[in-house]
Write an enzyme that holds these catalytic residues in place. Sequence first.
Site, mmCIF file in Angstrom:
data_model
loop_
_atom_site.group_PDB
_atom_site.id
_atom_site.type_symbol
_atom_site.label_atom_id
_atom_site.label_comp_id
_atom_site.label_asym_id
_atom_site.label_seq_id
_atom_site.Cartn_x
_atom_site.Cartn_y
_atom_site.Cartn_z
ATOM 1 N N ARG A 87 -35.469 81.588 33.592
ATOM 2 C CA ARG A 87 -36.122 82.464 32.345
ATOM 3 C C ARG A 87 -36.045 81.739 31.033
ATOM 4 N NH1 ARG A 87 -32.632 82.425 29.382
ATOM 5 N NH2 ARG A 87 -30.465 83.426 29.350
ATOM 6 N N GLU B 26 -31.456 88.564 21.673
ATOM 7 C CA GLU B 26 -30.500 87.527 22.158
ATOM 8 C C GLU B 26 -28.957 88.116 21.908
ATOM 9 O OE1 GLU B 26 -30.723 85.592 24.682
ATOM 10 O OE2 GLU B 26 -32.195 84.512 23.163
ATOM 11 N N HIS B 27 -28.310 88.129 22.799
ATOM 12 C CA HIS B 27 -26.848 88.568 22.805
ATOM 13 C C HIS B 27 -26.830 90.161 22.542
ATOM 14 C CE1 HIS B 27 -24.397 85.052 23.053
ATOM 15 N NE2 HIS B 27 -25.252 84.296 22.422
ATOM 16 N N ASP C 275 -27.929 92.311 25.394
ATOM 17 C CA ASP C 275 -27.963 93.059 26.713
ATOM 18 C C ASP C 275 -26.547 93.359 27.022
ATOM 19 O OD1 ASP C 275 -26.845 90.400 27.191
ATOM 20 O OD2 ASP C 275 -27.821 90.231 29.132
ATOM 21 N N SER D 161 -30.993 79.797 32.011
ATOM 22 C CA SER D 161 -30.332 80.672 32.800
ATOM 23 C C SER D 161 -30.400 80.051 34.240
ATOM 24 C CB SER D 161 -31.011 81.994 33.137
ATOM 25 O OG SER D 161 -30.376 83.009 33.862
ATOM 26 N N SER D 162 -30.131 78.679 34.464
ATOM 27 C CA SER D 162 -29.930 78.167 35.622
ATOM 28 C C SER D 162 -28.765 78.930 36.488
ATOM 29 C CB SER D 162 -29.686 76.601 35.321
ATOM 30 O OG SER D 162 -28.347 76.412 34.915
ATOM 31 N N ASP E 222 -30.486 88.065 32.850
ATOM 32 C CA ASP E 222 -30.879 86.953 33.651
ATOM 33 C C ASP E 222 -31.089 87.236 34.894
ATOM 34 O OD1 ASP E 222 -30.114 85.805 31.328
ATOM 35 O OD2 ASP E 222 -28.309 84.813 32.088
ATOM 36 N N ASN F 211 -22.174 74.463 28.576
ATOM 37 C CA ASN F 211 -21.517 75.390 29.924
ATOM 38 C C ASN F 211 -20.916 76.676 29.460
ATOM 39 O OD1 ASN F 211 -19.815 76.437 32.029
ATOM 40 N ND2 ASN F 211 -21.104 75.335 33.249
ATOM 41 N N LYS F 212 -21.505 77.800 29.892
ATOM 42 C CA LYS F 212 -20.935 79.261 29.175
ATOM 43 C C LYS F 212 -19.505 79.561 29.736
ATOM 44 C CE LYS F 212 -24.694 79.270 28.718
ATOM 45 N NZ LYS F 212 -25.600 78.329 28.556
HETATM 46 P P1 ADP Z 1 -27.386 78.139 31.908
HETATM 47 O O1 ADP Z 1 -27.690 78.433 30.513
HETATM 48 O O2 ADP Z 1 -28.269 77.295 32.538
HETATM 49 O O3 ADP Z 1 -27.496 79.340 32.731
HETATM 50 P P2 ADP Z 1 -24.555 77.921 32.406
HETATM 51 O O4 ADP Z 1 -23.611 77.333 31.553
HETATM 52 O O5 ADP Z 1 -24.579 79.522 32.426
HETATM 53 O O6 ADP Z 1 -25.813 77.559 31.789
HETATM 54 O O7 ADP Z 1 -24.435 77.284 33.722
HETATM 55 C C1 ADP Z 1 -24.648 75.988 34.191
HETATM 56 C C2 ADP Z 1 -24.089 75.672 35.339
HETATM 57 O O8 ADP Z 1 -24.809 76.158 36.630
HETATM 58 C C3 ADP Z 1 -24.057 74.247 35.507
HETATM 59 O O9 ADP Z 1 -23.028 73.365 34.652
HETATM 60 C C4 ADP Z 1 -24.052 74.109 36.970
HETATM 61 O O10 ADP Z 1 -22.522 74.047 37.616
HETATM 62 C C5 ADP Z 1 -24.673 75.137 37.595
HETATM 63 N N1 ADP Z 1 -26.139 74.703 38.063
HETATM 64 C C6 ADP Z 1 -27.181 74.954 37.267
HETATM 65 N N2 ADP Z 1 -28.262 74.476 38.024
HETATM 66 C C7 ADP Z 1 -27.609 73.674 39.020
HETATM 67 C C8 ADP Z 1 -28.267 72.771 40.116
HETATM 68 N N3 ADP Z 1 -29.736 72.555 40.248
HETATM 69 N N4 ADP Z 1 -27.388 72.380 41.190
HETATM 70 C C9 ADP Z 1 -26.198 72.515 40.935
HETATM 71 N N5 ADP Z 1 -25.796 73.342 39.919
HETATM 72 C C10 ADP Z 1 -26.442 73.876 38.949
HETATM 73 P P1 NG1 Z 2 -27.279 81.925 29.504
HETATM 74 O O1 NG1 Z 2 -26.185 81.402 29.160
HETATM 75 O O2 NG1 Z 2 -28.535 81.653 28.523
HETATM 76 O O3 NG1 Z 2 -27.625 81.954 30.795
HETATM 77 C C1 NG1 Z 2 -26.168 84.504 28.507
HETATM 78 C C2 NG1 Z 2 -25.855 85.887 29.478
HETATM 79 C C3 NG1 Z 2 -26.969 86.678 29.260
HETATM 80 C C4 NG1 Z 2 -27.237 86.997 27.627
HETATM 81 C C5 NG1 Z 2 -27.327 85.736 27.090
HETATM 82 C C6 NG1 Z 2 -27.552 85.863 25.733
HETATM 83 C C7 NG1 Z 2 -24.788 85.455 31.628
HETATM 84 C C8 NG1 Z 2 -25.109 85.274 33.198
HETATM 85 N N1 NG1 Z 2 -26.115 85.527 30.934
HETATM 86 O O4 NG1 Z 2 -27.044 83.717 28.955
HETATM 87 O O5 NG1 Z 2 -26.730 88.072 29.925
HETATM 88 O O6 NG1 Z 2 -26.127 87.745 27.009
HETATM 89 O O7 NG1 Z 2 -26.372 84.909 27.137
HETATM 90 O O8 NG1 Z 2 -28.608 86.817 25.144
HETATM 91 O O9 NG1 Z 2 -23.979 85.753 31.202
HETATM 92 MG MG MG Z 3 -26.137 81.108 32.460
#
Ligand code: ADP
Ligand code: NG1
Ligand code: MG
Length: 487
Positions: free
Chosen positions: A45, A51-52, A54, A153-154, A198, A241-242
């Site tokens: 998404r 932002e920040h 929810d 939001s992967s 997300d 990576n969060k």
């Molecule tokens: P995002 O903003 O994309 O949600 P996060 O830090 O919350 O970032 O999560 C990213 C993590 O999700 C990656 O470091 C990885 O561990 C996992 N991830 C995302 N996409 C994939 C994928 N296609 N295959 C394996 N792991 C993935």
């Molecule tokens: P990202 O890191 O972009 O997937 C995170 C939070 C959301 C929201 C946003 C900021 C998770 C899974 N996602 O999103 O709920 O707080 O940051 O708006 O914690």
């Molecule tokens: Mg995330």
Amino acid sequence: MCNNTKCDKVPVKEIPSDTRIGNLINIFREEYDAEPDFIVKVPGRVNIIGEHIDYCGYPVLPLALEQDILIASKKISKLELFIRNSDKKYRKYYTQINTFEDIVIQSEPQSKPEWYNYVLCGIKGALEYLNNEIFYGMQFLVDGNIPPASGLSSSSALVSAACLSFLHGQDAPTNKTEIASLCARSERYIGTVGGGMDQAIAFLAEKYSAQYITFRPLKAEPVALPENAVFVVAHSLAEANKAATNDFNRRVIECRLAAKLLAEANGQATGKRIVTLSEVQTLLGKSLEEMIALVKEVLFKNVYMKHEICDKLNLTETELNDIYLTPNTRNLTEFKLKQRALHVYEEASRVESFRSICEDLSKDNTTHNGRNGSVTNGNGSATSFDSLHVLGELMSASHKSLKELYECSHENLDHLVDISKQMNVHSRLTGAGWGGCIVALCPKERVKEYIEMLIDKFYIQYCNIDKNQVHKYVFATTPNHGAIIYK
Ligand code: ADP
Ligand code: NG1
Ligand code: MG
């Protein structure tokens, strides 16, 4: 089976014949020497604004992307779980599955979790939901094209796809709203205390519109976007990576503490319960503007020390740690409460303004108008041009606030925002920040020129990226639908 997107069941459709899905099935055959039973698809998404907030209980305005996570699955008779990825850089994982208590998520403070832990979050949540009553093990093959760790939001697409696949594999009902809330809770096993935006958009998204998402109870209402507006996503080339740092959780708990101090200062006894900034607003019966004034009056200091907060809340440090802090924020001694609370109330107000402008435009018929994109510009282009400008200014104000009050930007994000501004395009960081992407509001007729300018000024001149690689990093979006099961 329900295949209508308005219905609250995750739609089940026939497997489409496209190359990516064909490849996924081929790799599945090679990995498991078997055919998958079904495939789930969960989109990433982009959050347009909100932002920040929810996790503070305020509505947000995201749309689902075309990029997604696919998981091909097969049920197996032994209670075992095989997790593999089409991209060989991601390590294989195997475990037996009995109860949710047995699923241990690796969440070491200050380290990036191995990718399969996000899958395990979804499985753990599903097992909990099913009271451990499961009939099958599963073989999973994951394939994703959402840029990871980039604010699109992967992680939630992966957690949600795993949870949905597991539930569907056990023949459990898959109600969109319920599973969105379940996945929001499940992802917290990774260690971040996200708010649910997300996972909500992952399941409740509809094609052609953004969604105004409200929490408690979770609801999504479509918001028609202005017809001449295109939302362009551009990657800053910095990943974040969060779960690997305490930056995200630190903001969540600063908001919790700000809410608590605001309630206490106004004679609202909330006991030891965690309250959100939106709950405090409701408790005090004030408008967002009044809350902004109250923050400036009550939380006037730039920094609060932990012992001061304990004194004000009449808590010992151990109580403060146990009730309000997370394992990775217990070592913190200083908190910025005024800045975070101001951002939250002001951003919540920007979301309302953004939505009401879109609604006004929609009444004037200058918004995206359904499947064939046909448009009648009822009120003339001047009105919609002005509205676009106001929407853009709200996005720029959001970025400024995220940068200055919330301190979650990154120099590359700021640079992207600045060079966009030089082209009169408003933009903001999207997702959690500290890297990741910007989302820009660009008039339709200028999208090509805008993207070319970003490619030249940012990707080629500033980052030295090969021109052939650039298409992965900057793209125009069209709102997509939510999760689907293919079989
Ligand atoms: P995002 O903003 O994309 O949600 P996060 O830090 O919350 O970032 O999560 C990213 C993590 O999700 C990656 O470091 C990885 O561990 C996992 N991830 C995302 N996409 C994939 C994928 N296609 N295959 C394996 N792991 C993935
Ligand atoms: P990202 O890191 O972009 O997937 C995170 C939070 C959301 C929201 C946003 C900021 C998770 C899974 N996602 O999103 O709920 O707080 O940051 O708006 O914690
Ligand atoms: Mg995330």
